[in-house]
Scaffold this active site. Structure first.
Site, PDB file in Angstrom:
ATOM      1  N   LYS A 190      -6.525   4.807   5.702  1.00 63.11           N
ATOM      2  CA  LYS A 190      -7.431   5.002   4.756  1.00 63.11           C
ATOM      3  C   LYS A 190      -6.943   4.314   3.583  1.00 63.11           C
ATOM      4  CE  LYS A 190      -8.751   6.650   1.179  1.00 63.11           C
ATOM      5  NZ  LYS A 190      -9.025   5.778  -0.016  1.00 63.11           N
ATOM      6  N   GLU A 264       5.272   8.588  -1.402  1.00 68.15           N
ATOM      7  CA  GLU A 264       5.938   7.480  -1.956  1.00 68.15           C
ATOM      8  C   GLU A 264       4.969   7.619  -3.336  1.00 68.15           C
ATOM      9  OE1 GLU A 264       8.657   5.922  -1.762  1.00 68.15           O
ATOM     10  OE2 GLU A 264       8.904   5.950   0.419  1.00 68.15           O
ATOM     11  N   CYS A 298       5.061   0.278  -8.423  1.00 61.14           N
ATOM     12  CA  CYS A 298       5.732   1.579  -8.513  1.00 61.14           C
ATOM     13  C   CYS A 298       6.996   1.492  -9.227  1.00 61.14           C
ATOM     14  CB  CYS A 298       5.486   2.248  -7.068  1.00 61.14           C
ATOM     15  SG  CYS A 298       6.418   1.417  -6.030  1.00 61.14           S
ATOM     16  N   GLU A 395       3.818   7.124 -16.476  1.00 57.69           N
ATOM     17  CA  GLU A 395       3.604   5.856 -15.886  1.00 57.69           C
ATOM     18  C   GLU A 395       2.208   5.197 -16.268  1.00 57.69           C
ATOM     19  OE1 GLU A 395       2.306   5.650 -11.660  1.00 57.69           O
ATOM     20  OE2 GLU A 395       3.924   4.449 -11.195  1.00 57.69           O
TER      21      GLU A 395
HETATM   22  P1  NAD Z   1      -3.921   6.853  -6.212  1.00 54.02           P
HETATM   23  O1  NAD Z   1      -3.166   8.246  -6.100  1.00 54.02           O
HETATM   24  O2  NAD Z   1      -5.077   7.019  -7.114  1.00 54.02           O
HETATM   25  O3  NAD Z   1      -4.882   6.727  -4.757  1.00 54.02           O
HETATM   26  C1  NAD Z   1      -3.944   6.219  -3.818  1.00 54.02           C
HETATM   27  C2  NAD Z   1      -4.759   6.567  -2.514  1.00 54.02           C
HETATM   28  O4  NAD Z   1      -5.114   7.916  -2.131  1.00 54.02           O
HETATM   29  C3  NAD Z   1      -6.150   5.743  -2.301  1.00 54.02           C
HETATM   30  O5  NAD Z   1      -6.057   5.443  -0.969  1.00 54.02           O
HETATM   31  C4  NAD Z   1      -6.996   6.694  -2.535  1.00 54.02           C
HETATM   32  O6  NAD Z   1      -8.463   6.572  -2.488  1.00 54.02           O
HETATM   33  C5  NAD Z   1      -6.410   7.871  -2.185  1.00 54.02           C
HETATM   34  N1  NAD Z   1      -6.773   9.450  -2.588  1.00 54.02           N
HETATM   35  C6  NAD Z   1      -7.158   9.559  -3.996  1.00 54.02           C
HETATM   36  N2  NAD Z   1      -7.358  11.045  -4.179  1.00 54.02           N
HETATM   37  C7  NAD Z   1      -7.132  11.604  -3.088  1.00 54.02           C
HETATM   38  C8  NAD Z   1      -7.067  12.941  -2.710  1.00 54.02           C
HETATM   39  N3  NAD Z   1      -7.229  13.878  -3.369  1.00 54.02           N
HETATM   40  N4  NAD Z   1      -6.836  13.177  -1.198  1.00 54.02           N
HETATM   41  C9  NAD Z   1      -6.666  12.058  -0.407  1.00 54.02           C
HETATM   42  N5  NAD Z   1      -6.423  10.788  -0.740  1.00 54.02           N
HETATM   43  C10 NAD Z   1      -6.825  10.603  -2.055  1.00 54.02           C
HETATM   44  O7  NAD Z   1      -3.263   5.749  -6.543  1.00 54.02           O
HETATM   45  P2  NAD Z   1      -3.497   4.209  -6.956  1.00 54.02           P
HETATM   46  O8  NAD Z   1      -4.050   4.119  -8.279  1.00 54.02           O
HETATM   47  O9  NAD Z   1      -4.375   3.609  -5.679  1.00 54.02           O
HETATM   48  O10 NAD Z   1      -2.002   3.268  -7.008  1.00 54.02           O
HETATM   49  C11 NAD Z   1      -1.337   3.376  -8.018  1.00 54.02           C
HETATM   50  C12 NAD Z   1      -0.250   4.434  -7.848  1.00 54.02           C
HETATM   51  O11 NAD Z   1       0.676   4.215  -6.861  1.00 54.02           O
HETATM   52  C13 NAD Z   1       0.566   4.325  -8.915  1.00 54.02           C
HETATM   53  O12 NAD Z   1       1.050   5.780  -9.338  1.00 54.02           O
HETATM   54  C14 NAD Z   1       2.128   3.786  -8.146  1.00 54.02           C
HETATM   55  O13 NAD Z   1       3.255   4.283  -8.913  1.00 54.02           O
HETATM   56  C15 NAD Z   1       1.836   4.425  -6.930  1.00 54.02           C
HETATM   57  N6  NAD Z   1       2.587   3.506  -5.961  1.00 54.02           N
HETATM   58  C16 NAD Z   1       3.846   3.977  -5.513  1.00 54.02           C
HETATM   59  C17 NAD Z   1       4.650   3.175  -4.605  1.00 54.02           C
HETATM   60  C18 NAD Z   1       5.869   3.815  -4.097  1.00 54.02           C
HETATM   61  O14 NAD Z   1       6.504   3.274  -3.198  1.00 54.02           O
HETATM   62  N7  NAD Z   1       6.562   4.657  -4.605  1.00 54.02           N
HETATM   63  C19 NAD Z   1       4.108   1.962  -4.192  1.00 54.02           C
HETATM   64  C20 NAD Z   1       2.986   1.627  -4.807  1.00 54.02           C
HETATM   65  C21 NAD Z   1       2.404   2.396  -5.589  1.00 54.02           C
END
Ligand code: NAD
Length: 503
Positions: A190, A264, A298, A395
């Site tokens: 997804k 992550e 991240c 963040e």
């Molecule tokens: P997000 O949490 O909004 O979404 C991530 C994914 O989860 C998307 O595919 C989204 O559609 C899905 N999603 C959202 N709500 C959900 C739920 N309730 N149940 C299941 N799936 C759901 O994050 P984002 O805005 O897409 O990405 C940015 C974030 O990702 C930042 O916080 C960043 O730090 C983090 N990030 C972490 C790493 C790491 O390796 N630690 C790497 C890259 C990004």
């Protein structure tokens, strides 16, 4: 005007996979016909439509993956055969590298100078895990009782849901997909609703490489699609990258049915700069940490801790270098600063400029929207940020550096570790002993000494604290996609009724 993306539901690409769901080897529209636009953050234009998977589509994908797992069409292959197919996939990624790179740029506006090497790295990651497939051994273990031969087996967990964010769509997918496949699992992906199409292209390459139908499935959509996947009883493991709030919500739902998770999540990582550091090198590293990728990383080094004697000088250097960055078209190799990935992300970063104003923080540069089209914000530096400021704790995911002044190692450690996160940390010093003392004391999953934001497949990546659960990458990553089975073979004991178990 640069070339516009050519793919879309209305083009010939649709027949080859385009922007529909991939379920059980078939490309199809969402059951209810739902779609969602894909948006270019540089042009501020929609340029395609992608299917929006509903609960029924998610269930179909989970069933397809379950069926493919149950009949062992993938896990039943020799590990060497899985590896051979994955090596073919790596070759196809290289063949289509330019297309995969630009596709991601059209989705999230990240620079070609970062995304092109990232696509090469994706092929390398795939080869690394292909190479590990045949080494996924259990262990021959000395028996703890007489008359037994004992050993362990590594077996795939089953159906893995890979839920990914928008900032590095294919790289972060590869960290999940490749070890999952190498270990023999089947997968439902997804991708982020911001960056779905590049994932569909990679899935099409999985098909072309010869990965059997149903082993790799893709459901595109937003939060509701992700929730349906997390809730589905046929999903055995969820591998997630995204925000901490979402990761925690997923983990709490998964816990109710003991589904495995790898998470992550977010970060607020410190870069610690000592007075003895080479400041010219350091400023480049700090910029790579917080201004590269427009701060949408991240592991962004968003808390910049500078030792008092060089604080003023370093702050001036960083602000001046930030102002020199060339903003522009992410497809132009000379561009150093691209747009933020979405209007929502722009609004989020702008809201932190308001917070900074409200808190009375000293802004050295940036702090307001750039007057140009595209979701641009300038490199921004706030100095002498109090440790309890929201800009010290939350963040932002934008090119916003918060600077803190410290005196000596003790205060540096205390400030650096004063966070609920723990994804990464940087240490800048020319004193090797100090570097060693510090790297042991910083609570972070990755520590860089005199460099920042370097990752590669041979080392694990993940977070302490609320930055994550588990690790991705590195040779141990396969373990996160395996169950361990312990085997006891009786080698000739009298079969007698035993009352003395040790359970
Ligand atoms: P997000 O949490 O909004 O979404 C991530 C994914 O989860 C998307 O595919 C989204 O559609 C899905 N999603 C959202 N709500 C959900 C739920 N309730 N149940 C299941 N799936 C759901 O994050 P984002 O805005 O897409 O990405 C940015 C974030 O990702 C930042 O916080 C960043 O730090 C983090 N990030 C972490 C790493 C790491 O390796 N630690 C790497 C890259 C990004």
């Amino acid at each position: 005007m640069r070339a516009r993306p050519q793919l879309g539901l209305s083009t010939g690409e649709q027949a080859a996979g385009g922007f529909r769901l991939l379920i059980g080897g078939s490309w199809r529209d969402a059951g209810d016909g739902g779609t969602r636009p894909v948006h270019d953050p540089y042009l501020e234009q929609d340029w395609g439509m992608v299917a929006e998977a509903g609960g029924g589509d998610v269930a179909d994908a989970a069933h397809a993956a379950r069926h493919a797992f149950a009949d062992r069409r993938w896990s039943g292959l020799l590990a060497g055969e899985r590896a051979r197919i994955m090596l073919r996939l790596a070759d196809l990624i290289e063949r289509d590298a330019a297309k995969l790179t630009t596709q991601q740029i059209f989705e999230n506006g990240k620079l070609v100078s970062e995304m092109a090497p990232g696509t090469q790295a994706l092929a390398g990651d795939c080869r690394f895990f292909a190479g590990l497939a045949e080494t996924n051994n259990g262990a021959s273990v000395p028996p703890s009782r007489p008359g037994f031969t004992t050993f362990t087996l590594k077996e795939p967990i089953g159906v893995v849901a890979a839920i990914t964010p928008w900032n590095t769509p294919l790289g972060l997918l590869g960290w999940k997909l490749f070890p999952a496949l190498a270990a023999g699992n089947t997968v439902v992906i997804k991708p982020s609703e911001v960056t779905p199409t590049s994932t569909l292209m990679l899935a099409a390459l999985c098909q072309e490489a010869g990965i059997p139908d149903g082993v790799v499935n893709v459901v595109t959509g937003g939060r509701a699609t992700g929730e349906a996947l997390v809730e589905h009883p046929e999903i055995d493991k969820i591998a997630f990258t995204g925000s901490t709030a979402t990761g925690q919500a997923i983990a709490s739902r998964a816990a109710l049915r003991s589904a495995r998770v790898t998470l992550e999540m977010g970060g607020k990582s410190p870069q610690v700069i000592f007075a003895d550091a080479d400041l010219d090198r350091t400023v480049n590293g700090v910029m790579a940490g917080i201004f590269a990728a427009t701060g949408q990383s991240c592991m962004a080094g968003s808390r910049v801790l500078v030792e008092a004697p060089v604080f003023d000088r370093f702050a001036e250097m960083l602000a001046a270098r930030g102002e020199e960055m060339i903003a522009g078209d992410p497809l132009d190799p000379a561009t150093q600063l691209g747009p933020l990935a979405s209007k929502g992300q722009l609004e989020k970063v702008l809201s932190y400029f308001d917070v900074a104003k409200h808190e009375g923080l000293a802004c050295m540069t940036g702090g307001k929207r750039v007057d140009r089209s595209g979701y641009f914000v300038p490199p921004t530096v706030y100095r002498d940020v109090p440790p309890d400021s929201r800009l010290a704790r939350e963040e932002i995911f934008g090119p916003v550096a918060s600077l803190f002044r410290f005196e000596g190692e003790e205060q540096a450690v205390q400030l650096a570790n004063d966070t609920r996160y723990g994804l990464a940390a940087g240490i800048w010093t020319n004193d090797i002993n100090r570097a060693h003392r510090m790297l042991h004391r910083l609570r972070a999953g990755s520590v860089w000494v005199n460099n920042y934001r370097i990752v590669g497949h041979t080392l694990p990546f993940g977070g302490y604290g609320q930055s994550g659960v588990g690790r991705e990458m590195g040779a141990d990553a396969l373990d996160a996609y395996c169950e361990t089975k312990s085997v006891w073979i009786d080698t000739g004991n009298d079969i007698a009724f035993r009352t003395g178990g040790e359970d």
